[in-house]
Motif scaffolding. Structure first.
Motif, PDB file in Angstrom:
ATOM      1  N   PRO A  48      15.516  40.330  40.772  1.00 53.53           N
ATOM      2  CA  PRO A  48      15.252  39.631  42.038  1.00 53.53           C
ATOM      3  C   PRO A  48      14.321  40.441  42.930  1.00 53.53           C
ATOM      4  CG  PRO A  48      17.583  39.525  41.508  1.00 53.53           C
ATOM      5  CD  PRO A  48      16.963  40.475  40.516  1.00 53.53           C
ATOM      6  N   ALA A  49      13.419  39.746  43.615  1.00 61.08           N
ATOM      7  CA  ALA A  49      12.427  40.411  44.462  1.00 61.08           C
ATOM      8  C   ALA A  49      13.080  41.283  45.528  1.00 61.08           C
ATOM      9  CB  ALA A  49      11.526  39.362  45.112  1.00 61.08           C
ATOM     10  N   GLU A  50      14.230  40.835  46.042  1.00 59.75           N
ATOM     11  CA  GLU A  50      14.927  41.609  47.074  1.00 59.75           C
ATOM     12  C   GLU A  50      15.402  42.951  46.526  1.00 59.75           C
ATOM     13  OE1 GLU A  50      15.625  42.217  50.811  1.00 59.75           O
ATOM     14  OE2 GLU A  50      15.270  40.105  50.313  1.00 59.75           O
ATOM     15  N   LYS A  51      15.881  42.948  45.281  1.00 55.56           N
ATOM     16  CA  LYS A  51      16.346  44.188  44.659  1.00 55.56           C
ATOM     17  C   LYS A  51      15.181  45.150  44.421  1.00 55.56           C
ATOM     18  CE  LYS A  51      19.211  45.963  40.894  1.00 55.56           C
ATOM     19  NZ  LYS A  51      20.092  45.616  39.743  1.00 55.56           N
ATOM     20  N   VAL A  52      14.036  44.609  44.017  1.00 56.01           N
ATOM     21  CA  VAL A  52      12.849  45.442  43.809  1.00 56.01           C
ATOM     22  C   VAL A  52      12.373  46.022  45.138  1.00 56.01           C
ATOM     23  CG1 VAL A  52      10.449  45.447  43.024  1.00 56.01           C
ATOM     24  CG2 VAL A  52      12.165  44.148  41.753  1.00 56.01           C
ATOM     25  N   TYR A  53      12.410  45.199  46.186  1.00 52.00           N
ATOM     26  CA  TYR A  53      12.028  45.670  47.522  1.00 52.00           C
ATOM     27  C   TYR A  53      12.943  46.815  47.966  1.00 52.00           C
ATOM     28  CZ  TYR A  53      11.547  45.711  52.613  1.00 52.00           C
ATOM     29  OH  TYR A  53      11.370  46.097  53.920  1.00 52.00           O
ATOM     30  N   GLU A  54      14.243  46.671  47.742  1.00 56.47           N
ATOM     31  CA  GLU A  54      15.189  47.725  48.110  1.00 56.47           C
ATOM     32  C   GLU A  54      14.924  49.002  47.314  1.00 56.47           C
ATOM     33  OE1 GLU A  54      18.984  45.986  47.436  1.00 56.47           O
ATOM     34  OE2 GLU A  54      18.864  44.640  49.177  1.00 56.47           O
ATOM     35  N   PHE A  55      14.536  48.856  46.054  1.00 55.98           N
ATOM     36  CA  PHE A  55      14.210  50.026  45.234  1.00 55.98           C
ATOM     37  C   PHE A  55      13.011  50.770  45.813  1.00 55.98           C
ATOM     38  CE2 PHE A  55      11.539  51.879  41.898  1.00 55.98           C
ATOM     39  CZ  PHE A  55      12.415  52.787  41.327  1.00 55.98           C
ATOM     40  N   ILE A  56      11.970  50.029  46.210  1.00 52.88           N
ATOM     41  CA  ILE A  56      10.778  50.651  46.786  1.00 52.88           C
ATOM     42  C   ILE A  56      11.111  51.328  48.114  1.00 52.88           C
ATOM     43  CG2 ILE A  56       8.463  50.214  47.716  1.00 52.88           C
ATOM     44  CD1 ILE A  56       8.211  47.949  45.658  1.00 52.88           C
ATOM     45  N   CYS A  57      11.949  50.685  48.916  1.00 48.77           N
ATOM     46  CA  CYS A  57      12.380  51.313  50.178  1.00 48.77           C
ATOM     47  C   CYS A  57      13.114  52.616  49.899  1.00 48.77           C
ATOM     48  CB  CYS A  57      13.281  50.358  50.962  1.00 48.77           C
ATOM     49  SG  CYS A  57      12.413  48.944  51.676  1.00 48.77           S
ATOM     50  N   GLY A  58      13.911  52.632  48.830  1.00 51.62           N
ATOM     51  CA  GLY A  58      14.599  53.853  48.438  1.00 51.62           C
ATOM     52  C   GLY A  58      13.633  54.942  48.010  1.00 51.62           C
ATOM     53  N   MET A  59      12.573  54.532  47.313  1.00 56.64           N
ATOM     54  CA  MET A  59      11.537  55.493  46.905  1.00 56.64           C
ATOM     55  C   MET A  59      10.851  56.088  48.127  1.00 56.64           C
ATOM     56  SD  MET A  59      11.212  56.031  43.627  1.00 56.64           S
ATOM     57  CE  MET A  59       9.504  56.581  43.506  1.00 56.64           C
ATOM     58  N   LYS A  60      10.548  55.246  49.105  1.00 55.17           N
ATOM     59  CA  LYS A  60       9.927  55.727  50.343  1.00 55.17           C
ATOM     60  C   LYS A  60      10.813  56.788  51.004  1.00 55.17           C
ATOM     61  CE  LYS A  60       8.319  52.762  53.364  1.00 55.17           C
ATOM     62  NZ  LYS A  60       6.962  53.174  53.737  1.00 55.17           N
ATOM     63  N   LYS A  61      12.100  56.511  51.048  1.00 49.00           N
ATOM     64  CA  LYS A  61      13.026  57.437  51.684  1.00 49.00           C
ATOM     65  C   LYS A  61      13.088  58.752  50.921  1.00 49.00           C
ATOM     66  CE  LYS A  61      17.753  57.675  53.465  1.00 49.00           C
ATOM     67  NZ  LYS A  61      19.048  56.938  53.614  1.00 49.00           N
ATOM     68  N   ARG A  62      13.131  58.670  49.584  1.00 45.04           N
ATOM     69  CA  ARG A  62      13.195  59.883  48.765  1.00 45.04           C
ATOM     70  C   ARG A  62      11.940  60.725  48.905  1.00 45.04           C
ATOM     71  NH1 ARG A  62      15.071  58.545  42.723  1.00 45.04           N
ATOM     72  NH2 ARG A  62      14.943  60.822  42.620  1.00 45.04           N
ATOM     73  N   LEU A  63      10.812  60.059  49.134  1.00 44.72           N
ATOM     74  CA  LEU A  63       9.539  60.768  49.272  1.00 44.72           C
ATOM     75  C   LEU A  63       9.266  61.184  50.722  1.00 44.72           C
ATOM     76  CD1 LEU A  63       7.359  58.553  46.889  1.00 44.72           C
ATOM     77  CD2 LEU A  63       8.196  60.874  46.439  1.00 44.72           C
ATOM     78  N   GLY A  64      10.153  60.798  51.631  1.00 45.50           N
ATOM     79  CA  GLY A  64       9.979  61.177  53.042  1.00 45.50           C
ATOM     80  C   GLY A  64       8.875  60.436  53.732  1.00 45.50           C
ATOM     81  N   ILE A  65       8.623  59.181  53.284  1.00 49.19           N
ATOM     82  CA  ILE A  65       7.558  58.377  53.883  1.00 49.19           C
ATOM     83  C   ILE A  65       8.138  57.487  54.974  1.00 49.19           C
ATOM     84  CG2 ILE A  65       5.792  56.621  53.463  1.00 49.19           C
ATOM     85  CD1 ILE A  65       5.686  57.632  50.571  1.00 49.19           C
TER      86      ILE A  65
END
Length: 219
Positions: free
Chosen positions: A201-218
């Motif tokens: 689901p697109a929402e789950k993919v969006y949440e994954f990318i948001c998690g990546m942003k957080k892990r990278l400190g963006i």
């Protein structure tokens, strides 16, 4: 070697990777049975199997055919197309041009859209709209990029449709407004069993990318 056991097709992959998803869709479209080998620690300790199968880039996806590795998603889809052909060579050549366009333009631009701020972000947004419109132009009035049949370009592009929501939110744009025929194509593709089975689901993919942003400190 005589008596050697055939291993068949095995796919080293990661669940949210659009590159791996296109390989899964290609395998399912051709009705080819395969073993899915999830690689869960791509940012940490990579498996010995992955390092052995792809010692140069050390990344997924990798297709193993009776133990022989094929790396890079488009090369995997091309290999499947040639090993289990369904379309003539001339058609495949044109399709590979557009599949390469997806990899070189869409993925990079989408990444910049969520990674950058300021002028870089504004430029990425402008480019994203141009890329989507170019792809819509390539689609034309057909049901799929190959006309009436779901084919190579559809397989290459469709995994990114689960990222359209992320593009819209990070880029403050509407795919349906900017490219209505491309949006309609995405909905048709989503109805195919091979696509519905392999995309998240697109929402789950969006949440994954948001998690990546957080892990990278963006921010």
């Amino acid at each position: 070697m005589a008596g050697e056991k055939k291993q068949g097709l095995q796919l080293l992959d990661f669940w949210v990777s659009p590159f791996g998803q296109r390989c899964r869709i290609a395998l399912d479209e051709k009705g080819l049975p395969y073993e899915y080998l999830e690689q869960d620690d791509l940012l940490g300790n990579k498996s010995e199997l992955l390092l052995h199968a792809n010692p140069v880039h050390k990344k997924i996806p990798v297709l193993l055919h009776d133990g022989r590795p094929i790396c890079e998603s488009l090369l995997i889809v091309q290999y499947l197309d040639e090993a289990f052909p369904a379309t003539p060579p001339a058609t495949r050549t044109r399709a590979r041009f557009w599949a390469d366009y997806v990899d070189k333009k869409l993925y990079d631009c989408g990444t910049r859209l969520w990674k950058l701020n300021g002028d870089g972000h504004a430029q990425a947004r402008t480019e994203m709209v141009e890329i989507l419109r170019t792809l819509e132009g390539a689609l034309g009035d057909g049901e799929f990029f190959g006309g009436e049949a779901f084919g190579f370009v559809d397989v290459a592009l469709v995994p990114f449709t689960s990222r359209f929501l992320a593009y819209e939110r990070f880029g403050e744009l509407s795919v349906e407004k900017e490219c209505p025929r491309l949006a309609a194509w995405a909905k048709r593709c989503a109805e195919r069993p091979s696509v519905a089975k392999n995309l998240y689901p697109a929402e789950k993919v969006y949440e994954f990318i948001c998690g990546m942003k957080k892990r990278l400190g963006i921010e």
